[in-house]
Design a protein around this motif. Structure first.
Motif, PDB file in Angstrom:
ATOM      1  N   PHE A 143      11.306  60.214 -14.746  1.00  0.00           N
ATOM      2  CA  PHE A 143      11.779  59.164 -13.852  1.00  0.00           C
ATOM      3  C   PHE A 143      11.154  59.303 -12.469  1.00  0.00           C
ATOM      4  CE2 PHE A 143      14.845  62.627 -13.279  1.00  0.00           C
ATOM      5  CZ  PHE A 143      14.972  62.710 -11.913  1.00  0.00           C
ATOM      6  N   VAL A 144      11.292  58.234 -11.690  1.00  0.00           N
ATOM      7  CA  VAL A 144      10.864  58.196 -10.297  1.00  0.00           C
ATOM      8  C   VAL A 144      12.069  57.789  -9.462  1.00  0.00           C
ATOM      9  CG1 VAL A 144       9.403  57.014  -8.608  1.00  0.00           C
ATOM     10  CG2 VAL A 144       8.462  57.654 -10.829  1.00  0.00           C
ATOM     11  N   GLU A 145      12.200  58.406  -8.288  1.00  0.00           N
ATOM     12  CA  GLU A 145      13.309  58.068  -7.389  1.00  0.00           C
ATOM     13  C   GLU A 145      12.832  58.088  -5.949  1.00  0.00           C
ATOM     14  OE1 GLU A 145      17.886  59.497  -6.318  1.00  0.00           O
ATOM     15  OE2 GLU A 145      16.519  60.890  -7.315  1.00  0.00           O
ATOM     16  N   GLY A 146      13.249  57.097  -5.171  1.00  0.00           N
ATOM     17  CA  GLY A 146      12.929  57.075  -3.758  1.00  0.00           C
ATOM     18  C   GLY A 146      13.791  58.046  -2.970  1.00  0.00           C
ATOM     19  N   PRO A 204       5.364  54.958   5.021  1.00  0.00           N
ATOM     20  CA  PRO A 204       5.431  54.660   3.589  1.00  0.00           C
ATOM     21  C   PRO A 204       6.755  55.103   2.991  1.00  0.00           C
ATOM     22  CG  PRO A 204       4.307  56.736   3.885  1.00  0.00           C
ATOM     23  CD  PRO A 204       4.671  56.250   5.277  1.00  0.00           C
ATOM     24  N   ALA A 205       7.105  54.501   1.849  1.00  0.00           N
ATOM     25  CA  ALA A 205       8.247  55.003   1.082  1.00  0.00           C
ATOM     26  C   ALA A 205       7.852  56.349   0.468  1.00  0.00           C
ATOM     27  CB  ALA A 205       8.612  54.005  -0.008  1.00  0.00           C
ATOM     28  N   ILE A 206       8.816  57.228   0.346  1.00  0.00           N
ATOM     29  CA  ILE A 206       8.566  58.532  -0.271  1.00  0.00           C
ATOM     30  C   ILE A 206       9.320  58.579  -1.590  1.00  0.00           C
ATOM     31  CG2 ILE A 206       8.606  61.024   0.036  1.00  0.00           C
ATOM     32  CD1 ILE A 206       8.959  60.643   2.979  1.00  0.00           C
ATOM     33  N   ARG A 218      10.088  69.940  -0.322  1.00  0.00           N
ATOM     34  CA  ARG A 218       9.414  70.139   0.977  1.00  0.00           C
ATOM     35  C   ARG A 218       7.960  69.689   0.866  1.00  0.00           C
ATOM     36  NH1 ARG A 218       9.959  73.938   5.264  1.00  0.00           N
ATOM     37  NH2 ARG A 218       8.149  73.752   6.630  1.00  0.00           N
ATOM     38  N   ALA A 219       7.318  70.026  -0.245  1.00  0.00           N
ATOM     39  CA  ALA A 219       5.916  69.636  -0.424  1.00  0.00           C
ATOM     40  C   ALA A 219       5.763  68.118  -0.464  1.00  0.00           C
ATOM     41  CB  ALA A 219       5.362  70.261  -1.702  1.00  0.00           C
ATOM     42  N   ILE A 220       6.700  67.422  -1.103  1.00  0.00           N
ATOM     43  CA  ILE A 220       6.633  65.963  -1.182  1.00  0.00           C
ATOM     44  C   ILE A 220       6.720  65.350   0.209  1.00  0.00           C
ATOM     45  CG2 ILE A 220       7.875  63.909  -1.972  1.00  0.00           C
ATOM     46  CD1 ILE A 220       8.690  65.529  -4.449  1.00  0.00           C
ATOM     47  N   VAL A 221       7.670  65.835   1.017  1.00  0.00           N
ATOM     48  CA  VAL A 221       7.862  65.281   2.359  1.00  0.00           C
ATOM     49  C   VAL A 221       6.661  65.602   3.238  1.00  0.00           C
ATOM     50  CG1 VAL A 221       9.290  65.373   4.434  1.00  0.00           C
ATOM     51  CG2 VAL A 221      10.367  65.373   2.175  1.00  0.00           C
ATOM     52  N   GLU A 222       6.175  66.838   3.193  1.00  0.00           N
ATOM     53  CA  GLU A 222       5.047  67.226   4.036  1.00  0.00           C
ATOM     54  C   GLU A 222       3.770  66.490   3.640  1.00  0.00           C
ATOM     55  OE1 GLU A 222       5.896  71.578   5.910  1.00  0.00           O
ATOM     56  OE2 GLU A 222       4.835  71.537   3.991  1.00  0.00           O
ATOM     57  N   THR A 223       3.571  66.263   2.353  1.00  0.00           N
ATOM     58  CA  THR A 223       2.386  65.529   1.910  1.00  0.00           C
ATOM     59  C   THR A 223       2.413  64.100   2.434  1.00  0.00           C
ATOM     60  OG1 THR A 223       2.166  66.878  -0.093  1.00  0.00           O
ATOM     61  CG2 THR A 223       1.106  64.717  -0.103  1.00  0.00           C
ATOM     62  N   ALA A 224       3.585  63.466   2.358  1.00  0.00           N
ATOM     63  CA  ALA A 224       3.704  62.096   2.873  1.00  0.00           C
ATOM     64  C   ALA A 224       3.456  62.050   4.372  1.00  0.00           C
ATOM     65  CB  ALA A 224       5.093  61.538   2.548  1.00  0.00           C
TER      66      ALA A 224
END
Length: 308
Positions: A161-164, A262-264, A201-207
């Motif tokens: 799944f994907v979630e915002g 952007p949306a994360i 943390r990696a998802i937020v920092e990458t965005a």
């Protein structure tokens, strides 16, 4: 060395005490002590440090446990598979999850397993992405959930799944679901984030890096419960999946706003061991996992991969 010695060793290591392990196994302590002495004699090194509070693994003991945990699970799983020829799905299944996913899935999935397959014992193991990958590779878990697209891993992987993600703040912070905030505005807030080994943390920092933004990091918390407490106490804001903080939002202890421009999003996949096919008990649990994900998608929490 035999399987009985290794099982005794594992139980004592997990219990941290000879007496507790004896209670679990329903075997007298002297018999367990003898099994440990035989194993230590064969290994040529002490595997435990004995002290007043119980027994603690030595460095050699930790190394042995890391190496035998996976093969032992496979042997026990093989026996369960043979028993399953009778038609009853039975056995132990260890499923790895990230804390924010476990907060949503662990309880409902465990209930489904208990109702549909009462002879299956499900163990949910929480960990960071790096640990989850290591555990499934060496066979310590039968499957694991991970962040990332299926192409990111050298493992058999199924999309889930994907979630915002949303910006979460304490009560009275002025956030609202109908008023999205930009990532630039969120980055300026005092942020509470997991430490760097954490996939979130990696998802937020990458965005933030892609948007050329610097995060205003004020606090780090490895525990998801601690992270939520810091936000509720007004010490900062967090960027989290909304499904993991539904209760705090409904109780009025947190406020949220979608993050845009952007949306994360977090992309969650299911990874399997690279060297063996899942057994019947594991496949039964994974089928119920798919049902739970579909139910969450219908409720609007997640978008199941492949759905419109």
């Amino acid at each position: 060395m035999d399987l009985r010695q290794l099982r005794t060793f594992r139980e004592i290591a997990e219990a941290g005490s000879l007496s507790r392990a004896a209670d679990r196994l329903r075997i007298a302590q002297p018999a367990l002590s003898r099994q440990v002495r035989l194993l230590e004699a064969e290994a040529g090194l002490p595997l435990f440090t004995r002290h007043g509070r119980g027994m603690e693994l030595t460095e050699a003991g930790r190394e042995l446990l890391a190496r035998v945990a996976g093969p032992m699970r496979q042997l026990e799983g093989a026996i369960a598979e043979v028993r399953a020829l009778s038609g009853v799905v039975a056995g132990q299944v260890a499923l790895g999850m990230m804390p924010t996913v476990a907060a949503v899935l662990a309880g409902p999935l465990s209930r489904r397993v208990a109702e549909r397959h009462p002879d299956v014992s499900l163990r949910v193991v929480e960990g960071y992405t790096g640990h989850l990958i290591e555990w499934v590779q060496r066979g310590a878990t039968d499957a694991t959930l991970l962040y990332g697209a299926a192409t990111d891993f050298h493992l058999p992987v199924r999309d889930l799944f994907v979630e915002g993600l949303v910006l979460a703040g304490p009560a009275g912070s002025g956030l609202a679901p109908e008023r999205p905030v930009t990532l630039a505005a969120a980055a300026e807030r005092p942020l509470v984030l997991p430490s760097r080994p954490h996939g979130l943390r990696a998802i937020v920092e990458t965005a933030a890096s892609r948007a050329r933004l610097t995060l205003n990091l004020r606090h780090e918390a490895d525990s998801f419960l601690v992270l939520k407490d810091l936000v509720v106490c007004g010490l900062g804001f967090a960027i989290l999946p909304r499904s993991a903080i539904r209760r705090e939002e409904q109780e009025g202890r947190m406020e949220i706003a979608p993050v845009i421009r952007p949306a994360i999003r977090r992309h969650v996949v299911l990874a399997l061991p690279p060297d063996r096919a899942p057994g019947r008990a594991t496949e039964a649990v994974l089928a119920l996992l798919a049902e739970e994900v579909a139910a969450r998608a219908r409720d609007g929490d997640w978008r199941a991969i492949g759905s419109d």
